[in-house]
Scaffold this motif. Structure first.
Motif, PDB file in Angstrom:
ATOM      1  N   GLY A   3      36.366  43.859  31.586  1.00 32.73           N
ATOM      2  CA  GLY A   3      36.376  45.252  31.185  1.00 32.73           C
ATOM      3  C   GLY A   3      37.693  45.708  30.665  1.00 32.73           C
ATOM      4  O   GLY A   3      38.680  45.018  30.609  1.00 32.73           O
ATOM      5  N   THR A   4      37.701  46.969  30.266  1.00 35.50           N
ATOM      6  CA  THR A   4      38.895  47.529  29.667  1.00 35.50           C
ATOM      7  C   THR A   4      39.821  48.150  30.658  1.00 35.50           C
ATOM      8  O   THR A   4      41.004  48.173  30.489  1.00 35.50           O
ATOM      9  N   GLU A 500      45.083  41.459  19.218  1.00 36.45           N
ATOM     10  CA  GLU A 500      45.360  41.084  20.605  1.00 36.45           C
ATOM     11  C   GLU A 500      44.620  41.986  21.589  1.00 36.45           C
ATOM     12  O   GLU A 500      44.168  41.522  22.646  1.00 36.45           O
ATOM     13  N   ASN A 501      44.467  43.259  21.239  1.00 35.07           N
ATOM     14  CA  ASN A 501      43.753  44.165  22.133  1.00 35.07           C
ATOM     15  C   ASN A 501      42.274  43.816  22.209  1.00 35.07           C
ATOM     16  O   ASN A 501      41.668  43.907  23.279  1.00 35.07           O
ATOM     17  N   ILE A 502      41.683  43.415  21.079  1.00 39.18           N
ATOM     18  CA  ILE A 502      40.273  43.008  21.110  1.00 39.18           C
ATOM     19  C   ILE A 502      40.125  41.694  21.866  1.00 39.18           C
ATOM     20  O   ILE A 502      39.222  41.521  22.690  1.00 39.18           O
ATOM     21  N   ALA A 503      41.034  40.740  21.607  1.00 35.70           N
ATOM     22  CA  ALA A 503      40.958  39.422  22.241  1.00 35.70           C
ATOM     23  C   ALA A 503      41.231  39.476  23.735  1.00 35.70           C
ATOM     24  O   ALA A 503      41.028  38.481  24.429  1.00 35.70           O
ATOM     25  N   TYR A 504      41.699  40.618  24.251  1.00 31.38           N
ATOM     26  CA  TYR A 504      41.916  40.758  25.694  1.00 31.38           C
ATOM     27  C   TYR A 504      40.637  40.480  26.462  1.00 31.38           C
ATOM     28  O   TYR A 504      40.673  40.023  27.600  1.00 31.38           O
ATOM     29  N   THR A 554      37.998  49.393  22.317  1.00 28.89           N
ATOM     30  CA  THR A 554      37.612  48.987  23.677  1.00 28.89           C
ATOM     31  C   THR A 554      36.169  48.490  23.713  1.00 28.89           C
ATOM     32  O   THR A 554      35.845  47.588  24.490  1.00 28.89           O
ATOM     33  N   ILE A 555      35.318  49.058  22.868  1.00 26.23           N
ATOM     34  CA  ILE A 555      33.931  48.583  22.793  1.00 26.23           C
ATOM     35  C   ILE A 555      33.897  47.182  22.185  1.00 26.23           C
ATOM     36  O   ILE A 555      33.174  46.299  22.650  1.00 26.23           O
ATOM     37  N   ALA A 561      33.738  39.873  24.985  1.00 24.49           N
ATOM     38  CA  ALA A 561      33.653  39.253  26.312  1.00 24.49           C
ATOM     39  C   ALA A 561      32.261  38.692  26.588  1.00 24.49           C
ATOM     40  O   ALA A 561      32.102  37.776  27.391  1.00 24.49           O
ATOM     41  N   ASP A 562      31.225  39.226  25.898  1.00 26.46           N
ATOM     42  CA  ASP A 562      29.855  38.750  26.034  1.00 26.46           C
ATOM     43  C   ASP A 562      29.429  38.683  27.498  1.00 26.46           C
ATOM     44  O   ASP A 562      29.034  37.630  28.009  1.00 26.46           O
ATOM     45  N   PRO A 563      29.496  39.810  28.224  1.00 22.83           N
ATOM     46  CA  PRO A 563      29.252  39.786  29.673  1.00 22.83           C
ATOM     47  C   PRO A 563      27.778  39.762  30.015  1.00 22.83           C
ATOM     48  O   PRO A 563      26.917  40.116  29.198  1.00 22.83           O
TER      49      PRO A 563
END
Length: 683
Positions: A3-4, A500-504, A554-555, A561-563
């Motif tokens: 999550g974010t 980098e923020n998306i790849a988090y 953030t979305i 992440a494909d949770p």
């Protein structure tokens, strides 16, 4: 966690103000001795190097203590040489002494008798050169050993502070969410940064000086007793006076130093929250109130700091005054002893130097009291953080659920933040794979608490939460959160590029997967309008982007992440209606064969949820589909009518159909289908 950011419950204590409150930290007891002992304990792993430091310190101090005695011998050589020139050449020393005694100059006779010279020989420059060369070598090697011990000690302190910072960092990650709910961020930052830095500076400046000062006092005192026990006793008068002054001042300044660092934490919290909410302060016109609060807290910090520094600063002048009195006493008594032939001129000179060397380390020890008080006060605050109760440990060995697990069940779950204030009681529900569970209800009903329990930010008081039959309390938190993606209303981005923020959400993701997730979340639409595209640097507040754009990133992070479990807490509240519709279409693909929990206030966004839970006072008062709940005309019907003012019967509102897939879609499939439907929506 995929999550974010973490979700937080409503505050459970007095936290007034527009930013969650600025309550002062709890009062701490001043416990100098145990805290200082524990602080020294942080150096335990450096024991071998500390032994080397001690050896070098002893060598350095020993050589520096020998120096004045050697210089005194040089003075004796010079004085004896000049005195010998006043004597008749060829006479013996004893003849000169007897002649002076016979003439009634007994004091001069005694002084001459105590000296080693040959009448008429003059100064022995060869002997003087040997003494000066020896003095030079002594001071050079003393400096070398002093430099070596300082260098090694510097490494010892810095490594110890490095380990302490790691301990603090690890501790922060082991603390439960409840700790962060009751402690201000500015106060925590002050302990992690200011207090740790102050400990390092204190140890750096005092450890070496304390060792050198103590060794110097011992060495100088030894030499003083060797030269003249009477003068040594006079010099010893400074020790009880020094201890008395230091204790009296330290007792008063310690509380002020503790208060100084506490006030620093409060002021940091004030500055942090004001800067974070600067626009809110401006909008509501609270500049004067904020400035007034800042001035009040800044004034308190000034008073505490001034008082602590002033009191501790009294020590050095007091020590110097005592030292000067002793210096005068030694000069007078030493002169009388020289006149009586009990001491040589060189010995008196050496003793006067030793008296300076003796009082100087005592003065330094006294003046270091302020540094020690300040450092130990900071250490107490850091140790208080390290001693905080940690979250419960994961089971070892822990259980694990199947990789595709996404069925969540609440079985008679009860939970409360405060022991005597129930929040959730007897909650039972089941969320099957591929379903979307929407949670609605008034503020404080327990919606976010439900999310906290799913993520194990808090553990249930009774009952259980299971993932495909496995109690989540028996899984590791890392395993559970790795299966979960979270998007909250309050966006969180860190300093770095958009990429980098998306790849988090999945650091090992390829460039194609990052772009695909960004496209699915409609980030790709505005990224290309930025000068550096995906390499655009963001600060921690991402002020270069709008609130909606930050939310989309953030979305995208959650998409990547494909949770297996997706939690959306008002995730589209900051975007426009058209973008919200498109994101919902993409999310409907993402939710296929996954369990999604959606917290919503805009009820139009959860019309197509498989199950809608209506919560009031921690309990589920209604559950069912949108149409079923409207037909029941209960709590949901009241909420819907209050929001849309009678439009609940409007069946023409936009609905978001879902297309079932045979298997969980990939991110690339999501992108293709979302883009295709977005074109249809535009047309």
């Amino acid at each position: 966690m995929s999550g974010t950011q973490s979700s937080r419950p409503a505050p459970v204590g007095p936290r007034g103000g527009p930013f969650g409150g600025a309550g002062a930290p709890a009062t701490k007891a001043n416990n100098f001795g145990p805290s200082a002992k524990r602080l020294l304990g942080t150096l335990r792993s450096e024991t071998p190097r500390l032994i080397v430091v001690l050896v070098f310190s002893i060598l350095s101090v020993t050589l520096s203590v020998i120096g004045p005695k050697l210089l005194g011998e040089g003075t004796n050589v010079v004085f004896a040489g000049f005195l010998s020139l006043q004597m008749p050449e060829g006479a013996t020393k004893q003849q000169v002494v007897d002649q002076l005694a016979a003439s009634g100059n007994q004091d001069q006779a005694n002084m001459v008798a105590a000296m080693d010279f040959v009448p008429g020989a003059g100064v022995d420059f060869d002997q003087l050169a040997r003494i000066l060369a020896l003095v030079l070598a002594v001071y050079v090697f003393s400096s070398i050993f002093g430099w070596l011990q300082a260098r090694i000690l510097n490494g010892v302190v810095q490594r110890s502070m490095h380990r302490l910072r790691l301990q603090v960092e690890d501790k922060v990650h082991r603390l439960p969410l409840s700790y962060f709910d009751r402690v201000q961020r500015g106060e925590l930052l002050s302990r992690v940064t200011n207090d740790v830095d102050n400990i390092g500076q204190t140890m750096q400046q005092t450890l070496s000086q304390v060792v050198i000062s103590l060794l110097t006092v011992i060495g100088v005192l030894t030499m003083m007793f060797i030269i003249s026990p009477l003068l040594a006793v006079i010099a010893l008068v400074t020790i009880p006076l020094t201890i008395l002054i230091t204790v009296l001042v330290a007792r008063r300044s310690q509380k002020l130093f503790v208060q100084q660092w506490k006030t620093t934490g409060v002021l940091n919290a004030r500055v942090e929250e004001t800067f974070s909410g600067h626009s809110i302060v401006k909008v509501f016109g609270h500049q004067k109130e904020v400035e007034s609060d800042f001035r009040t807290e800044n004034e308190e910090l000034y008073r505490n700091s001034f008082g602590a520094q002033f009191l501790s600063g009294v020590i050095m002048p007091a020590m110097m005054f005592i030292g000067n009195l002793v210096y005068v006493a030694i000069a007078v008594v030493g002169g009388l002893q020289v006149a009586a032939g009990l001491l040589s001129i060189g010995d008196v000179q050496a003793f006067i130097q030793y008296s300076r060397q003796f009082t100087q380390p005592l003065s330094q020890l006294g003046s270091m009291a302020n540094l020690l008080q300040s450092g130990v006060a900071s250490a107490e605050r850091v140790f208080e953080l390290l001693d905080e109760e940690e979250q419960t440990r994961d089971d070892d060995p822990a259980e694990t659920a199947p990789d595709e697990a996404s069925r969540l069940e609440f079985e008679d779950v009860s939970f409360r933040y405060v022991a005597d204030k129930p929040l959730i009681d007897g909650l039972t529900l089941a969320a099957r794979p591929g379903s979307t569970v929407a949670i609605v209800g008034p503020t404080g009903a327990g919606k976010t608490t439900l999310v906290n329990l799913i993520m194990r930010f808090y553990d249930v008081d009774s009952g259980s939460i299971t993932l495909d039959g496995v109690d989540t309390r028996h899984m590791t938190r890392e395993d559970l959160r790795a299966r979960t993606g979270m998007v909250l209303q309050d966006t969180w981005l860190f300093s770095g590029t958009i990429r980098e923020n998306i790849a988090y959400g999945r650091p090992e993701a390829s460039e194609e997967e990052i772009v695909a997730a960004a496209t699915a979340a409609y980030v790709d639409r505005f990224v290309h309008a930025l000068p550096d595209g995906y390499d655009t640097l963001l600060d921690d507040e991402a002020t270069s982007l709008s609130v909606g754009e930050r939310q989309l990133i953030t979305i995208a992070r959650a998409f990547l992440a494909d949770p297996r479990i997706l939690i959306l807490d008002e995730a589209t509240s900051s975007v426009d209606t058209r973008t919200e519709l498109l994101i919902q279409r993409a999310m409907s693909r993402l939710r296929e064969d996954r369990t999604a929990f959606v917290i919503a206030h805009r009820l139009s966004t959860i019309r197509d949820a498989d199950l809608i839970l209506v919560m009031e006072n921690g309990a589920i008062v209604e559950q069912g589909s949108h149409n079923e709940l409207l037909a029941a005309k209960g709590a949901y019907w009241r909420l819907y009518n209050a929001q849309f003012e009678g439009a609940a019967e409007d069946e023409d509102l936009v609905s978001v159909p879902t297309v079932p897939l045979a298997a969980p879609p990939t991110t690339a499939q999501i992108v293709v289908e979302a883009l295709a439907e977005s074109e249809d929506a535009v047309e």
